[in-house]
Design a protein around this motif. Structure first.
Motif, PDB file in Angstrom:
ATOM      1  N   ALA A   1       0.814  -1.224   0.000  1.00  5.62           N
ATOM      2  CA  ALA A   1       0.000   0.000   0.000  1.00  5.62           C
ATOM      3  C   ALA A   1       0.840   1.263   0.000  1.00  5.62           C
ATOM      4  CB  ALA A   1      -0.940  -0.002   1.206  1.00  5.62           C
ATOM      5  N   GLU A   2       2.083   1.146   0.467  1.00  2.00           N
ATOM      6  CA  GLU A   2       2.944   2.321   0.537  1.00  2.00           C
ATOM      7  C   GLU A   2       3.451   2.762  -0.838  1.00  2.00           C
ATOM      8  OE1 GLU A   2       5.467  -1.294   0.568  1.00  2.00           O
ATOM      9  OE2 GLU A   2       3.630  -0.670   1.614  1.00  2.00           O
ATOM     10  N   ARG A   3       3.286   1.903  -1.838  1.00  2.00           N
ATOM     11  CA  ARG A   3       3.790   2.229  -3.189  1.00  2.00           C
ATOM     12  C   ARG A   3       2.705   2.992  -3.950  1.00  2.00           C
ATOM     13  NH1 ARG A   3       6.299  -2.942  -5.953  1.00  2.00           N
ATOM     14  NH2 ARG A   3       7.116  -1.299  -7.318  1.00  2.00           N
ATOM     15  N   THR A   4       2.580   4.247  -3.606  1.00  2.00           N
ATOM     16  CA  THR A   4       1.464   5.056  -4.099  1.00  2.00           C
ATOM     17  C   THR A   4       1.520   5.315  -5.606  1.00  2.00           C
ATOM     18  OG1 THR A   4       2.687   7.048  -3.487  1.00  2.00           O
ATOM     19  CG2 THR A   4       1.111   6.183  -1.877  1.00  2.00           C
ATOM     20  N   GLU A   5       2.648   5.027  -6.242  1.00  2.00           N
ATOM     21  CA  GLU A   5       2.743   5.232  -7.688  1.00  2.00           C
ATOM     22  C   GLU A   5       2.038   4.120  -8.466  1.00  2.00           C
ATOM     23  OE1 GLU A   5       6.207   2.507  -6.747  1.00  2.00           O
ATOM     24  OE2 GLU A   5       5.117   4.157  -5.779  1.00  2.00           O
ATOM     25  N   LEU A   6       1.688   3.017  -7.781  1.00  2.00           N
ATOM     26  CA  LEU A   6       1.067   1.876  -8.453  1.00  2.00           C
ATOM     27  C   LEU A   6      -0.460   1.989  -8.423  1.00  2.00           C
ATOM     28  CD1 LEU A   6       3.207  -1.109  -7.082  1.00  2.00           C
ATOM     29  CD2 LEU A   6       3.443   0.098  -9.267  1.00  2.00           C
ATOM     30  N   PRO A   7      -1.131   1.394  -9.418  1.00  2.00           N
ATOM     31  CA  PRO A   7      -2.595   1.327  -9.365  1.00  2.00           C
ATOM     32  C   PRO A   7      -3.043   0.372  -8.264  1.00  2.00           C
ATOM     33  CG  PRO A   7      -1.766   0.042 -11.199  1.00  2.00           C
ATOM     34  CD  PRO A   7      -0.574   0.767 -10.629  1.00  2.00           C
TER      35      PRO A   7
END
Length: 280
Positions: free
Chosen positions: A28-34
């Motif tokens: 969830a911390e990888r905000t650049e991903l859909p």
């Protein structure tokens, strides 16, 4: 559950319009991903996805909801288990998390909920933008008659001793890992018989859901378990569903798979899912 899986999985509680819900996340911390939202089947929980979550997290922020009456989420009384209500829970989570065009994956009861959500059936709100819909052996009808009788196969194991369930699940569920088995036992100790009977009573009021497929705008992957091993889609339903599917969709049968495809034949399930996501 491996240490790596446990390390990547996060547990959360959130207040939605219907009450307090619990969900798990991976990446969830990888905000650049859909985003991707996963909806489990009846008498299961978000822990159903302990192997799927980490793999999808290589390309998505993954969220698995404990649906109402299940896991650590709200346990409302009877009268609150329609598919529209479960779809609205998922819709509220999508909004609360700020997910834009997420992938929506549903198994069994979660698949029925996904069909209602993605088609907008019975909703007073605009249909959310969904990038892909993946339906794993979805429940498309909940039958008629006494809901207690229809639910009996699902309620009989609720609350039984973990030691008994562990032995029986290991024997009857080839392909399941220890994490799959422990997650199912945990779910069976958290769900109530009342909630399961209520799902059959109230979800069944919607009739056959397959026509809703034609109202889904997103490319849709329909995965069928082996019909000789308990798929919820018989031959008539399978042919109907394939006709209703929207453009750029696929219908795939996984031979040798029981109804819990993502647990019993995990590698085959992920192969089909990833191929669909890559192609569309």
């Amino acid at each position: 559950m491996t240490e790596d899986t446990a390390a990547r999985m996060r547990s959360h509680s959130i207040d939605l319009p219907a009450g307090r819900f619990h969900y798990l996340s991976w990446g969830a911390e990888r905000t650049e991903l859909p985003g991707a939202l996963l909806l489990h089947g009846i008498t299961s929980s978000a822990l159903s996805w302990v192997r799927v979550g980490p793999v999808l997290a290589e390309r998505y922020r993954v969220y698995a909801l404990d649906m109402r009456g299940h896991g650590e989420s709200i346990k409302p009384p009877p009268g609150n288990y329609s598919l529209r209500k479960t779809a609205d829970d998922a819709l509220a989570l999508i909004a609360a998390l700020g997910l834009e065009r997420p992938v929506l994956i549903g198994h069994s009861w979660g698949g029925a909920t996904a069909m209602v959500l993605a088609s907008g059936a019975g909703s007073q709100q605009p249909v959310p933008a969904i990038s892909h819909v993946i339906l794993e052996d979805p429940a498309h009808t909940f039958g008629r008659g006494d809901p207690e009788q229809r639910a009996a196969a699902y309620t009989r194991d609720i609350g039984r001793p973990a030691e008994e369930l562990r032995v029986e699940l290991a024997a009857s569920s080839p392909g399941w890992t220890d994490a799959d088995i422990e997650g199912k036992i945990d779910a069976l100790h958290r769900v109530s018989r009342e909630a399961v009977v209520s799902v059959f009573a109230e979800a069944g009021q919607d009739g056959d859901l397959l026509p809703l497929l034609s109202n889904i705008a997103a490319p849709t992957l329909l995965i069928r378990a082996d019909p000789s091993l308990g798929s919820l889609l018989d031959e008539v339903a399978w042919e109907q569903a394939r006709r209703y599917l929207p453009a750029h969709s696929r219908a795939v049968q996984i031979d040798g798979a029981t109804h819990n495809i993502h647990r019993g034949m995990f590698d085959a399930f992920m192969h089909v899912v990833n191929a669909f996501l890559n192609e569309t």
